[in-house]
Design a protein around this motif. Structure first.
Motif, PDB file in Angstrom:
ATOM      1  N   GLU A  77       1.702   6.741  -6.742  1.00 41.01           N
ATOM      2  CA  GLU A  77       0.517   7.494  -7.176  1.00 41.01           C
ATOM      3  C   GLU A  77       0.748   8.991  -7.060  1.00 41.01           C
ATOM      4  N   ASP A 108       3.957   1.587  -1.036  1.00 41.08           N
ATOM      5  CA  ASP A 108       4.630   1.730  -2.326  1.00 41.08           C
ATOM      6  C   ASP A 108       3.677   2.277  -3.385  1.00 41.08           C
ATOM      7  N   SER A 109       2.471   1.753  -3.408  1.00 43.55           N
ATOM      8  CA  SER A 109       1.492   2.214  -4.399  1.00 43.55           C
ATOM      9  C   SER A 109       1.113   3.665  -4.175  1.00 43.55           C
ATOM     10  N   HIS A 168       0.833  -1.208   0.000  1.00 42.22           N
ATOM     11  CA  HIS A 168       0.000   0.000   0.000  1.00 42.22           C
ATOM     12  C   HIS A 168       0.865   1.255   0.000  1.00 42.22           C
TER      13      HIS A 168
END
Length: 552
Positions: free
Chosen positions: A340, A335-336, A333
């Motif tokens: 983003e 990393d995403s 999460h």
């Protein structure tokens, strides 16, 4: 009989080491935040290197991949009011300082979304690196120069060894103006061996200033291993030799860096300053760009593999999962989320090329070419309210013949009476009843604590003056003879002369360099000598000892 007795350094020299228990003792929220910030830096620079390959970064991009723990661990101890600067490899320090200044106090990376201010920090920093108008310096700084004074980033410099004197100046201003802040200057093993850094350390120690010299020892200056250029590779020794407490730590461990800088700050609070911190770290990539150092033959792949096994992100992830602070899903999460937010910034700064698939910069984001010379040459607006009189305008003015040195001395004193932020810095300026030429005599009578004695280190103390001017003081730098300006040329030319232009202008740099230049005797010339008309600047108010009614 001849005896040999060991000499004990006046300052402590310590290595700070941490283990799993030190990680467990810290709040989980802090550990998770620091890990997320390291991930943000890594993904930010990876994207930056992609943009460089696409031809959208002009000039070198010195990535800090592998050194993220140094920036994040150090910034975890600093507040917004604390000042930093860095050198050409400063993305990790600057991005973390920007983010911390924008991040709400109770922000949770696992539960909260980025605020507009946090997103704006990423966007504007990326814009600056790309040389675009929305950047913090209007695109002037590029990858190696950054200033965001509101976040405590007073100005990074690509000149090796150029930035440590500036941070000493920040600390001098904070001390004299009564601010409870510290300054941290970041530089590498190469700059540690530079004369400007040595001069800065000595001045900081002599003046007992609240500054941390943070050495990121990544072993290489471009392709030269540190052992090739110095016998003593333990760089914290440079602090000890100046009686500065010096701390060493593992720069790949964010908690080790945090604890070391916290210890340094505590030492400053208890004893004054300065402190030297040496963080042993490694840059995974070459000096600039995205290739490995082994591609150029100066490092082995085995050496790089060893240091990658100690990658600060991997080390932190392993400890956080073993402590139960983060699950594998939570790591994903984070990393995403970081990718983003970085992608959102890049989307605001690029567009697809018409008729193609490549990226380009939208033309509207480039700086206005008409501003290309802003900040290079002053407009003399600082003299807007001054009164200039030539001899033909003094017919009805009472005059007095006095020596030039007396006029200069009393002018300086009159200015210091009006403005408590004016200080005088220079060699012997505090002795001999006004220095070797008497120019500080009147000021010494009233403000001896604002006449600072400096070592024979013109480049160092001129750089200190620049830092002080950027942080609220108005220094007068006494350079004893004109020839000595050449030893300070780096700070005069690469620092003072360029700083406003390089950082986008819009801020003052109130420095006076007072230099004595002896005239050529008339008998040495083959042409008649006629003195030019003298224009005297009469300051408002007057000297506490004599009204401003002199001429020469």
């Amino acid at each position: 009989m001849v005896k040999r007795r060991p000499i004990i350094p006046a300052a402590e020299w310590t290595r700070i080491e941490v283990d799993d228990s030190d990680w467990a003792a810290l709040p989980a929220r802090d550990l998770i935040t620091w890990y997320a910030q390291m991930v943000l830096i890594r993904r930010f620079e990876e994207k930056l290197l992609d943009l460089e390959k696409a031809g959208l970064v002009h000039g070198p991009a010195h990535a800090s991949v592998g050194q993220e723990a140094c920036g994040v661990g150090a910034m975890s101890v600093l507040g917004t009011g604390d000042k930093i600067n860095g050198t050409h490899r400063a993305h990790h320090q600057v991005l973390t300082k920007l983010l911390n200044s924008a991040m709400p106090e109770e922000f949770s990376v696992l539960e909260d979304t980025f605020t507009p201010e946090m997103d704006d920090a990423i966007y504007r920093f990326m814009a600056e690196i790309l040389g675009l108008a929305p950047g913090y310096c209007g695109g002037r700084g590029g990858s190696m120069h950054m200033r965001a004074a509101e976040a405590g980033i007073v100005g990074t410099s690509a000149i090796i060894g150029g930035n440590p004197p500036h941070a000493v100046g920040y600390a001098l201003a904070d001390k004299l103006l009564g601010r409870d802040c510290i300054s941290v200057t970041f530089f590498g093993d190469g700059a540690t061996l530079n004369g400007g850094t040595a001069e800065a350390m000595n001045i900081a120690a002599a003046q007992n200033l609240p500054v941390i010299f943070f050495i990121e020892n990544n072993l290489y200056g471009v392709s030269t291993h540190i052992s090739d250029v110095t016998r003593e590779i333990r760089l914290a020794s440079r602090g000890v030799m100046n009686a500065i407490p010096s701390l060493e730590c593992d720069g790949m461990d964010v908690v080790a860096v945090h604890q070391t800088v916290a210890n340094a700050r505590k030492l400053i609070a208890e004893r004054g300053g300065p402190v030297v911190v040496e963080a042993l770290c490694y840059r995974h990539l070459h000096q600039s760009g995205g290739r490995a150092g082994s591609d150029f033959g100066y490092r082995t792949r085995e050496e790089e593999a060893y240091w990658r096994s100690r990658d600060p992100l991997a080390l932190a992830a392993d400890r956080l999962t073993s402590l139960g602070c983060l699950s594998v899903e939570a790591l994903g999460h984070i990393d995403s989320l970081m990718m983003e937010r970085i992608s959102a910034a890049v989307a605001r700064l690029t567009e697809t090329e018409p008729g193609g698939n490549g990226l380009r910069i939208p033309p509207k984001l480039f700086p206005d070419p008409a501003t290309r010379d802003d900040g290079i040459v002053g407009d003399l607006s600082e003299f807007r309210d001054a009164r200039f009189l030539d001899h033909d305008q003094l017919d009805r003015t009472e005059l007095e013949n006095i020596k030039f040195v007396t006029a200069a001395s009393e002018t300086i004193a009159a200015a210091m009476e009006r403005d408590p932020t004016i200080i005088v810095m220079g060699e012997d300026a505090h002795r001999m009843r006004g220095g070797v030429s008497g120019f500080t005599k009147a000021a010494l009578d009233r403000w001896p604590n604002r006449i600072l004695p400096l070592p024979i280190a013109e480049n160092g103390f001129t750089g200190v003056a620049l830092g002080a001017a950027l942080n609220g003081l108005r220094p007068i730098v006494e350079i004893m003879f004109g020839d000595f300006c050449f030893t300070a040329a780096d700070q005069i030319v690469n620092g003072i002369a360029k700083v406003r232009h390089m950082f986008g202008d819009g801020f003052p740099v109130p420095i006076v360099l007072r230099v004595r230049i002896s005239p050529i005797p008339a008998m040495a010339l083959s042409i008649p000598v006629t003195p030019p008309p003298y224009s005297g600047c009469f300051p408002a108010g007057g000297s506490p000892r004599r009204p401003p009614r002199w001429t020469i």
